[in-house]
Design a protein around this motif. Structure first.
Motif, mmCIF file in Angstrom:
data_model
loop_
_atom_site.group_PDB
_atom_site.id
_atom_site.type_symbol
_atom_site.label_atom_id
_atom_site.label_comp_id
_atom_site.label_asym_id
_atom_site.label_seq_id
_atom_site.Cartn_x
_atom_site.Cartn_y
_atom_site.Cartn_z
ATOM 1 N N LEU B 368 -19.160 -78.706 -50.063
ATOM 2 C CA LEU B 368 -18.828 -80.080 -49.667
ATOM 3 C C LEU B 368 -17.717 -80.666 -50.530
ATOM 4 N N THR B 369 -16.765 -81.310 -49.868
ATOM 5 C CA THR B 369 -15.746 -82.098 -50.556
ATOM 6 C C THR B 369 -15.622 -83.412 -49.796
ATOM 7 N N ARG B 370 -14.829 -84.327 -50.300
ATOM 8 C CA ARG B 370 -14.618 -85.618 -49.648
ATOM 9 C C ARG B 370 -13.990 -85.434 -48.273
ATOM 10 N N TYR B 371 -13.370 -84.280 -48.048
ATOM 11 C CA TYR B 371 -12.631 -83.975 -46.828
ATOM 12 C C TYR B 371 -13.552 -83.648 -45.650
ATOM 13 N N VAL B 372 -14.756 -83.148 -45.948
ATOM 14 C CA VAL B 372 -15.643 -82.611 -44.901
ATOM 15 C C VAL B 372 -16.187 -83.716 -43.998
ATOM 16 N N THR B 373 -16.076 -83.482 -42.661
ATOM 17 C CA THR B 373 -16.562 -84.448 -41.671
ATOM 18 C C THR B 373 -17.753 -83.844 -40.928
ATOM 19 N N LYS B 374 -18.353 -84.660 -40.048
ATOM 20 C CA LYS B 374 -19.463 -84.127 -39.267
ATOM 21 C C LYS B 374 -18.992 -83.011 -38.325
ATOM 22 N N GLY B 375 -17.708 -83.056 -37.952
ATOM 23 C CA GLY B 375 -17.145 -81.981 -37.141
ATOM 24 C C GLY B 375 -17.203 -80.646 -37.873
ATOM 25 N N HIS B 376 -16.847 -80.680 -39.161
ATOM 26 C CA HIS B 376 -16.909 -79.459 -39.971
ATOM 27 C C HIS B 376 -18.351 -78.953 -40.082
ATOM 28 N N LEU B 377 -19.289 -79.897 -40.245
ATOM 29 C CA LEU B 377 -20.691 -79.490 -40.347
ATOM 30 C C LEU B 377 -21.170 -78.850 -39.041
ATOM 31 N N ALA B 378 -20.756 -79.423 -37.906
ATOM 32 C CA ALA B 378 -21.131 -78.848 -36.614
ATOM 33 C C ALA B 378 -20.620 -77.414 -36.512
ATOM 34 N N ARG B 379 -19.395 -77.212 -36.976
ATOM 35 C CA ARG B 379 -18.821 -75.875 -36.949
ATOM 36 C C ARG B 379 -19.604 -74.934 -37.877
ATOM 37 N N ALA B 380 -19.954 -75.431 -39.044
ATOM 38 C CA ALA B 380 -20.698 -74.615 -39.998
ATOM 39 C C ALA B 380 -22.080 -74.246 -39.439
ATOM 40 N N VAL B 381 -22.651 -75.157 -38.659
ATOM 41 C CA VAL B 381 -23.951 -74.888 -38.031
ATOM 42 C C VAL B 381 -23.832 -73.724 -37.043
ATOM 43 N N LEU B 382 -22.781 -73.737 -36.228
ATOM 44 C CA LEU B 382 -22.586 -72.645 -35.268
ATOM 45 C C LEU B 382 -22.267 -71.341 -36.006
ATOM 46 N N GLU B 383 -21.437 -71.457 -37.047
ATOM 47 C CA GLU B 383 -21.079 -70.245 -37.796
ATOM 48 C C GLU B 383 -22.295 -69.617 -38.466
ATOM 49 N N ALA B 384 -23.287 -70.446 -38.817
ATOM 50 C CA ALA B 384 -24.491 -69.904 -39.454
ATOM 51 C C ALA B 384 -25.184 -68.902 -38.530
ATOM 52 N N THR B 385 -25.215 -69.202 -37.226
ATOM 53 C CA THR B 385 -25.819 -68.271 -36.274
ATOM 54 C C THR B 385 -24.998 -66.988 -36.197
ATOM 55 N N ALA B 386 -23.689 -67.128 -36.206
ATOM 56 C CA ALA B 386 -22.830 -65.949 -36.137
ATOM 57 C C ALA B 386 -22.997 -65.069 -37.381
ATOM 58 N N TRP B 387 -22.994 -65.687 -38.569
ATOM 59 C CA TRP B 387 -23.109 -64.886 -39.795
ATOM 60 C C TRP B 387 -24.486 -64.247 -39.933
ATOM 61 N N GLN B 388 -25.518 -64.965 -39.494
ATOM 62 C CA GLN B 388 -26.854 -64.366 -39.539
ATOM 63 C C GLN B 388 -26.927 -63.154 -38.606
ATOM 64 N N THR B 389 -26.249 -63.246 -37.455
ATOM 65 C CA THR B 389 -26.181 -62.098 -36.548
ATOM 66 C C THR B 389 -25.488 -60.933 -37.248
ATOM 67 N N ARG B 390 -24.390 -61.245 -37.927
ATOM 68 C CA ARG B 390 -23.626 -60.224 -38.629
ATOM 69 C C ARG B 390 -24.502 -59.513 -39.672
ATOM 70 N N GLU B 391 -25.331 -60.278 -40.391
ATOM 71 C CA GLU B 391 -26.149 -59.665 -41.430
ATOM 72 C C GLU B 391 -27.192 -58.722 -40.852
ATOM 73 N N VAL B 392 -27.768 -59.106 -39.691
ATOM 74 C CA VAL B 392 -28.745 -58.223 -39.051
ATOM 75 C C VAL B 392 -28.037 -56.967 -38.521
ATOM 76 N N VAL B 393 -26.875 -57.155 -37.916
ATOM 77 C CA VAL B 393 -26.123 -56.014 -37.392
ATOM 78 C C VAL B 393 -25.723 -55.065 -38.539
ATOM 79 N N ASP B 394 -25.261 -55.635 -39.652
ATOM 80 C CA ASP B 394 -24.896 -54.805 -40.808
ATOM 81 C C ASP B 394 -26.101 -53.994 -41.282
ATOM 82 N N ALA B 395 -27.270 -54.650 -41.335
ATOM 83 C CA ALA B 395 -28.483 -53.959 -41.784
ATOM 84 C C ALA B 395 -28.829 -52.830 -40.821
ATOM 85 N N MET B 396 -28.688 -53.082 -39.540
ATOM 86 C CA MET B 396 -28.995 -52.058 -38.537
ATOM 87 C C MET B 396 -28.056 -50.870 -38.658
ATOM 88 N N GLU B 397 -26.777 -51.175 -38.907
ATOM 89 C CA GLU B 397 -25.815 -50.081 -39.032
ATOM 90 C C GLU B 397 -26.121 -49.240 -40.266
#
Lengths: 255, 506
Positions: B368-397
């Motif tokens: 977090l910095t003074r620059y971060v808006t709710k738009g950035h948080l919304a994006r980070a929320v979606l990215e969390a699902t993507a990165w969690q998918t990546r971690e499961v896929v990496d483990a499977m590989e």
């Protein structure tokens, strides 16, 4: 202010008056507040009441702002919500029609593609969500124009760019087509955007019957059109069925 | 032979549905009914199995009526079900002896720790592919035997039967007290902690350790064969398939070959990778399970990774923070900014799951910095699902040595375009969405249809699978690497938040 319509200006003044201070005012207070004759104020209030912008308390006879104003303020439909609601129906349409399906909304004098379902033949296709299509040269655009006079006004008087020899570029011809769209409830564009491509579109409405977007099936002119060169009636029926189903999902009643 | 449809019964956690499919795998009719959720105390979740059977009969009747069909038009019926939910019933009366204990129910946590003895939760992992956790059916049976008066004696005498929802439905569909078949399929049996993955039979030693009499267990059959003929509304129709819901989705997505994977994005996310005839043991916290078995063909195994918080993170943004008013709006808000603005959200709400398994972790929003808006948080929320998918896929590989070439997706969150693009970007493989065809129910229908020869083989089914959308990776490799590093740093910051002495009792 040249060209302003006096009764509309007065109606706006009445709404502002009701929105501030007391919130509930009698006829004489409204008339006095704006320096209007009682008869004039009454006429405007009655019209606003018919439109739902003003309500009259049956007990006191006083006027206040109506629920319709609130609804207008909230009427914006999120395009992602539209996509989520339309997903199943758009998939069904693509499978039943065997063609590509797009959902479009008005955006900056064009059609913004908010959803795209591939043609079900597993050929290499590229997702076009987020791209823009021209209003005057697509079935989606003509449906959106036909039901939105403001968008039509903003498009001006042309002549517009001709993408093919069949693109409608003159305002009279476009307005005639829009009238036809309103009459029969759907639009087509046969080789008006791209050579060899034809599409059919119908309107999506929300629960207040406001136009919110359009759905279209698009494909090769050979499959979209019959031997007579006109769009196949069965495809028109499928597109209109999908538009109705999406509208119903958004809360619109039968139409 | 005129019967031209296949029926699928999808018995889920909140509702039961019957879907009728035609030969192209297209939906002809759907009927759905919800059933009651019983919460006797915090952490406990129960269903009334008798109510569920009533609902199932009703949706079957409703779907047939809606389609204007009769039992004569249905060639076979397949079942897919909520997994692990445990019901015990009296063989002579057909009456459940207790409410079914639902998979989410955590009442067996202490029992599972006790069963781990000095070995811990991996005590039965080699044989069953599963850790000792409260989801699975075996400990739930033991709990019922311990807590319902006189039940153990009746079970040992063979008067009480156990089943997951598939068994309960098959027994009832094929006649109940009047000759009902007491069977389960390999995928459901693989979620009990009682089945040996190698022999596909009940493991006597483990059953004894957990305290479950063999007499009450159903016969383990393949996922696609005729278990018996239905009576009632589907009289004469072969009951010909059963698959746990996630395995059914794998089958419905036609992930028939080793290396094919599907991910179902809902409140949580379930990712299954077909590992072929090989049992792949996981060293990264994934589950080893049976993917499916068609008749007497060799079984096909799968690795399963689940992500606890995906769609529910968006719900959190909506309900707890009130930043958005509908789930779909998260995409609009995320679309107001170009990137995450340096912010990362790791939703370790109840600890980190695969591949970390850290119960001392809690969620963080970091960067977090003074620059971060709710738009950035919304994006980070979606990215969390993507990165969690990546971690499961990496483990499977890592566990399987298989490299994913594409990911097939389904579930409600697939309407989120930005998320699907983001998943393609961080996995660096194409993400493919098929036409909404109810992949779970479709999987059960496919298996039933194969069992009775309605479809001649997997290739016919593959020809029914069509891509409705595809997202191809667009992110530059150096951006992906930088973002991955940042995500890993954010994950690190969740760990060790809960001190040993404040670990929750459970």
């Amino acid at each position: 202010m040249p060209g302003a319509i006096q009764s509309l200006s007065r109606a706006a003044a009445i709404l502002r008056l009701l929105a501030g201070g007391e919130r509930r005012l009698g006829l004489s207070e409204v008339a006095a507040g704006l320096g209007l004759a009682k008869g004039t104020a009454h006429g405007i209030l009655r019209t606003l009441q018919q439109e739902g912008f003003v309500e009259q308390d049956p007990e006191s006879g006083k006027y206040q702002l109506g629920a319709e104003l609130l609804r207008l303020g909230q009427s914006y439909l999120d395009v992602h919500e539209l996509r989520a609601r339309a997903l199943v129906w758009a998939d069904d349409l693509a499978r039943a029609a065997g063609e590509t399906v797009y959902l479009g909304v008005l955006h900056q004098r064009g059609v913004l593609v908010v959803h795209h379902v591939f043609r079900p033949d597993d050929s290499r296709q590229v997702l076009e969500v987020g791209s823009m299509q021209p209003l005057h040269a697509t079935a989606l655009g003509k449906v959106l124009l036909a039901y939105d006079p403001v968008a039509r006004g903003e498009l001006g008087d042309g002549p517009w760019e001709a993408f093919t020899a069949r693109t409608v570029t003159e305002p009279a011809a476009l307005d005639a087509q829009c009238a036809l769209v309103r009459e029969r409830g759907w639009a087509d564009a046969v080789e008006e955007t791209w050579e060899g491509v034809a599409s059919v579109a119908a309107l999506i409405r929300d629960r207040r019957r406001n136009p919110v977007g359009a759905v279209c099936a698009s494909g090769a002119v050979e499959t979209v059109c019959g031997p007579d060169g006109a769009v196949r009636p069965s495809l028109v029926a499928s597109v209109r069925t999908a538009a109705r189903a999406i509208s119903r999902d958004l809360g619109a009643h039968r139409f | 032979m005129t019967a031209s449809h296949i029926a699928a019964i999808d018995q889920g956690t909140t509702s039961s549905r019957c879907i009728l499919f035609d030969a192209d795998g297209r939906i002809v009719a759907v009927e759905q009914q919800e059933h009651s959720q019983v919460f006797p105390q915090p952490g406990w979740v129960e269903h009334d199995a008798a109510e569920i059977w009533t609902r199932v009969r009703s949706v079957v009747r409703g779907a047939l009526e809606r389609a204007g069909l009769t039992a004569a038009d249905v060639r076979a019926v397949g079942i897919t079900n909520q997994r692990e939910t445990t019901v015990l019933w009296d063989r002579h009366t057909g009456v459940p002896v207790h409410h079914a204990i639902v998979w989410q129910d955590t009442r067996t946590e202490a029992l599972c720790r006790e069963l781990g003895r000095n070995v811990g939760q991996d005590r039965f992992r080699r044989e069953t592919g599963l850790p000792l956790a409260s989801y699975f059916a075996g400990p739930k049976i033991r709990w019922l035997l311990d807590h319902v008066e006189g039940l153990r004696e009746r079970a040992e005498a063979g008067d009480v039967l156990f089943g997951t929802m598939d068994s309960w439905l098959i027994w009832n569909l094929t006649g109940g007290v009047d000759g009902g078949r007491h069977v389960t399929d390999v995928t459901n049996a693989s979620r009990t902690l009682l089945m040996n993955l190698h022999t596909l039979q009940w493991d006597e030693r483990i059953a004894e350790s957990i305290g479950v009499p063999l007499a009450m267990l159903p016969e383990i059959r393949s996922s696609a064969e005729v278990y018996g003929e239905a009576v009632g509304d589907l009289a004469g129709v072969p009951v010909a398939a059963a698959l746990g819901d996630q395995q059914a989705a794998l089958f419905g997505q036609t992930c028939f070959a080793a290396g094919e994977a599907k991910s179902t994005y809902g409140t949580g996310t379930f990712l299954l990778l077909n590992t072929g005839e090989k049992i792949v043991h996981s060293y990264h916290g994934l589950l080893t399970t049976v993917g499916f078995r068609i008749g007497d063909q060799p079984p096909v195994y799968a690795l399963e990774g689940s992500i606890a918080v995906t769609g529910s993170l968006v719900q959190w943004l909506r309900d707890q923070l009130g930043i958005i008013s509908t789930a779909a709006e998260v995409e609009t808000l995320a679309g107001t900014v170009e990137d995450n603005g340096g912010a990362y959200v790791v939703p370790a709400f109840s600890g980190l799951f695969a591949p970390y398994w850290r119960s001392d972790a809690r969620g963080v929003i970091t960067g977090l910095t003074r620059y971060v808006t709710k738009g950035h948080l919304a994006r980070a929320v979606l990215e969390a699902t993507a990165w969690q998918t990546r971690e499961v896929v990496d483990a499977m590989e890592k566990d399987s040595g298989v490299t994913l070439t594409a990911l097939k997706v389904d579930g409600g969150m697939t309407s989120n375009n930005l998320l699907m693009q983001n998943i393609a970007d961080v996995l660096d493989v194409p993400v493919e969405r098929p036409y909404v065809a109810e992949t779970t129910a479709l999987g059960a229908a496919y298996a039933a249809g194969l069992a009775v020869g309605f479809w001649d083989g997997p290739e016919t089914l593959r020809a029914n699978w069509h891509r409705a959308a595809e997202w191809t990776p667009k992110m530059a490799a150096d951006t992906r690497e930088r973002e991955h590093r940042n995500w890993l740093k954010a994950v690190e910051r969740t760990m060790g938040w809960i001190d040993q002495d404040e670990q929750p009792e459970a």
